[in-house]
Design a protein around this motif. Sequence first.
Motif, PDB file in Angstrom:
ATOM      1  N   ASP A  93       0.779  -1.227   0.000  1.00 59.98           N
ATOM      2  CA  ASP A  93       0.000   0.000   0.000  1.00 59.98           C
ATOM      3  C   ASP A  93       0.818   1.289   0.000  1.00 59.98           C
ATOM      4  O   ASP A  93       0.754   2.081  -0.929  1.00 59.98           O
ATOM      5  CB  ASP A  93      -0.955  -0.003   1.200  1.00 59.98           C
ATOM      6  CG  ASP A  93      -1.964  -1.133   1.117  1.00 59.98           C
ATOM      7  OD1 ASP A  93      -1.674  -2.128   0.451  1.00 59.98           O
ATOM      8  OD2 ASP A  93      -3.024  -1.024   1.712  1.00 59.98           O
ATOM      9  N   GLY A 132      -6.968  -4.503  -4.209  1.00 61.36           N
ATOM     10  CA  GLY A 132      -6.860  -3.382  -3.291  1.00 61.36           C
ATOM     11  C   GLY A 132      -5.700  -2.487  -3.676  1.00 61.36           C
ATOM     12  O   GLY A 132      -5.274  -2.434  -4.831  1.00 61.36           O
ATOM     13  N   THR A 133      -5.148  -1.795  -2.671  1.00 64.73           N
ATOM     14  CA  THR A 133      -4.101  -0.819  -2.957  1.00 64.73           C
ATOM     15  C   THR A 133      -2.833  -1.472  -3.483  1.00 64.73           C
ATOM     16  O   THR A 133      -2.190  -0.962  -4.403  1.00 64.73           O
ATOM     17  CB  THR A 133      -3.785   0.005  -1.703  1.00 64.73           C
ATOM     18  OG1 THR A 133      -5.006   0.518  -1.161  1.00 64.73           O
ATOM     19  CG2 THR A 133      -2.866   1.168  -2.031  1.00 64.73           C
ATOM     20  N   SER A 175      -3.368  -2.504  -7.025  1.00 62.01           N
ATOM     21  CA  SER A 175      -3.535  -1.277  -7.808  1.00 62.01           C
ATOM     22  C   SER A 175      -2.184  -0.609  -8.033  1.00 62.01           C
ATOM     23  O   SER A 175      -1.935  -0.027  -9.096  1.00 62.01           O
ATOM     24  CB  SER A 175      -4.486  -0.300  -7.096  1.00 62.01           C
ATOM     25  OG  SER A 175      -5.782  -0.835  -6.984  1.00 62.01           O
ATOM     26  N   SER A 233      -7.899   1.118  -6.260  1.00 62.61           N
ATOM     27  CA  SER A 233      -7.988   1.550  -4.867  1.00 62.61           C
ATOM     28  C   SER A 233      -8.224   3.045  -4.709  1.00 62.61           C
ATOM     29  O   SER A 233      -7.547   3.870  -5.329  1.00 62.61           O
ATOM     30  CB  SER A 233      -6.696   1.171  -4.137  1.00 62.61           C
ATOM     31  OG  SER A 233      -6.597   1.818  -2.890  1.00 62.61           O
ATOM     32  N   ASN A 249      -7.260   4.678  -2.232  1.00 60.75           N
ATOM     33  CA  ASN A 249      -6.071   5.262  -1.604  1.00 60.75           C
ATOM     34  C   ASN A 249      -5.232   6.056  -2.601  1.00 60.75           C
ATOM     35  O   ASN A 249      -4.481   6.964  -2.215  1.00 60.75           O
ATOM     36  CB  ASN A 249      -5.212   4.172  -0.965  1.00 60.75           C
ATOM     37  CG  ASN A 249      -5.742   3.740   0.389  1.00 60.75           C
ATOM     38  OD1 ASN A 249      -6.195   4.555   1.179  1.00 60.75           O
ATOM     39  ND2 ASN A 249      -5.705   2.447   0.656  1.00 60.75           N
ATOM     40  N   SER A 252     -10.675   1.898   2.604  1.00 62.77           N
ATOM     41  CA  SER A 252      -9.729   0.838   2.262  1.00 62.77           C
ATOM     42  C   SER A 252      -9.625   0.772   0.760  1.00 62.77           C
ATOM     43  O   SER A 252     -10.567   1.102   0.041  1.00 62.77           O
ATOM     44  CB  SER A 252     -10.190  -0.519   2.788  1.00 62.77           C
ATOM     45  OG  SER A 252      -9.395  -1.561   2.248  1.00 62.77           O
ATOM     46  N   GLY A 253      -8.476   0.301   0.294  1.00 60.09           N
ATOM     47  CA  GLY A 253      -8.333   0.042  -1.129  1.00 60.09           C
ATOM     48  C   GLY A 253      -9.260  -1.059  -1.596  1.00 60.09           C
ATOM     49  O   GLY A 253      -9.518  -1.208  -2.787  1.00 60.09           O
ATOM     50  N   ALA A 254      -9.777  -1.840  -0.638  1.00 57.56           N
ATOM     51  CA  ALA A 254     -10.704  -2.917  -0.961  1.00 57.56           C
ATOM     52  C   ALA A 254     -12.144  -2.532  -0.652  1.00 57.56           C
ATOM     53  O   ALA A 254     -13.005  -3.383  -0.498  1.00 57.56           O
ATOM     54  CB  ALA A 254     -10.338  -4.182  -0.181  1.00 57.56           C
TER      55      ALA A 254
END
Length: 606
Positions: A156, A226-227, A230, A301, A303, A514-516
């Motif tokens: 992340d 997620g991040t 990504s 994501s 983020n 969250s990135g998710a």
Amino acid sequence: MSLHPVVEKVTERIIARSAESRKAYLDLIDRARDAGVHRPTLSCGNLAHGFAASGEDKPVIRSGKAMNIGIVTAYNDMLSAHQPYGRYPEQIKIFAREAGATAQVAGGVPAMCDGVTQGQDSMELSLFSRDVIAMGTAVALSHGMFEGALLLGICDKIVPGLLIGALRFGHLPTILIPAGPMPSGLANKEKVRVRQLYAQGKVGEEELLEAESASYHGAGTCTFFGTANSNQMMMEMMGLHMPGSSFVNPGTKLRQELTRAATHQLTRNGWAGDDYRPLGRCIDAKAIVNAVVGLLATGGSTNHVIHLPAIARSAGILIDWDDMDELSAAVPLIASVYPNGAGDVNHFSAAGGMPYIIRELIAAGLAHDDVMTVYGGSLSDGAKQPVMNGKELTFADAQQETADETILRPVISPFQPDGGMKLLQGNLGRATMKVSAVDPVRWTIEAPAAIFHDQNDVVAAFKAGKLDRDVVVVVRFQGPAANGMPELHKLTSPLGVLQDKGFKIAFVTDGRMSGASGKIPAAIHISPEAYHGGPLGKLRDGDRVRVCAANGELVALVDPAEWEAREQAAPPPPPMGTGRELFAMMRHHSDPAEKGGSAMLAEAGL
């Protein structure tokens, strides 16, 4: 095909806005190349220290006639995504020798796992760990011993931190090397089902731990989009990875050969040759726009609406959420990967992966092809699938058709006509909403607010049945200045339970989700944050709040005169424990989320 007019317009606007800062940056890295600290300028004592422990590479490093590669590694063996990096430095040294070069580990940087710290007090260190990583990268590359850099990081905050730090040494050719995702385990949808059952008290901790362990089961990146994943997608969209290398599983021959190829390629990118490819020239406004386009096209994501402005600033490029929102209206969603769909990144890769994405976006005029990549003359050269032909690594053209239309689709028949994120704004400030996983019937929620200052209080209210109603759950004083802007992913399960019961649920915060982030409509990253006097601090329990992705609204439906007269709520006391007090100076000097939520960049005047 010619460039899409919106992509062209936004790119030109960014270039114009960044003209002064970009020129200053390019002047900086040009001076660093021509008159900076390099091995030839080091004193004999400096140089002797630099190669004293380099063993068989000592004569070559001492001679100064071959590239010496600085490896910056985020290895630790607690973080599954980074555990494979343990043996990479020794492999890279061998690969460098094959190309007549040398390599040394320049330094290590921390790599915290948001999966481990999620919902814990220590999550409040997460965002600022990016700045620590950037500073650690700068320390590693400051010795003047290196003519190129290989960055080992995936997750992340790690990739953004590595890039921010390395960009201050942007005269160095640099390649990022991934380690790949773990093989697919328990389906992510099933994992979430068990989490929601646990939140309702219908299964116990043993069943929950069994499901989590079957999902996160080995070395490699978590398999949801997620991040971390990504990050990998964006590195390919910016041309900073070897083609198609992001989602190759650890421990395979193909994975090793891609690391070898990256090391060999870096030696060809050095300033001593005629194909100089410095990082600071690779990352320009067009590359940043490509990263944004990739993020939108794949539903990546949230983020990165914080990380991308921070990365760009380190290269003298200024982007904002208006740029991203305008691009989102023009870029169709052509990937459906969990939490936006059923498949994970391994299924995404098997369906065509990044080579397919890159080819589709360039063909539709949605991505800039004319960027300096680490491997070829254009981004199109990255639309290649790495394959082993016997013992030899080769690159095949991206497949023309998707292998699975439930995961990847062409631009002409997307999952959604626009991108995965929306800018929301109104009398509560500016916020991001990820819509790619949210059912369009829930894009507009209007309900009374329930105000909290701590995510644990939300969980307690949920368990007590106090949220069993139509409600906009608001968690404020969660921005960078207040407590470091933790992810509040812990709330995903209880909010999901409430939504599944049929209630109209939305989530509003000046923190991160969250990135998710999944099916809950969530207005996040609200700027200005409540701690800095943002209007979220005026909100009261019971105020009706409208969250609307369709019209880009984030509004407290309160009489304007009453709203203007209200005082701000008092912030909670400063956080203490788990090292949070050590980050006080970062909280005090941090800038808004839209600029990247960084204290370091703000104080550096970037």
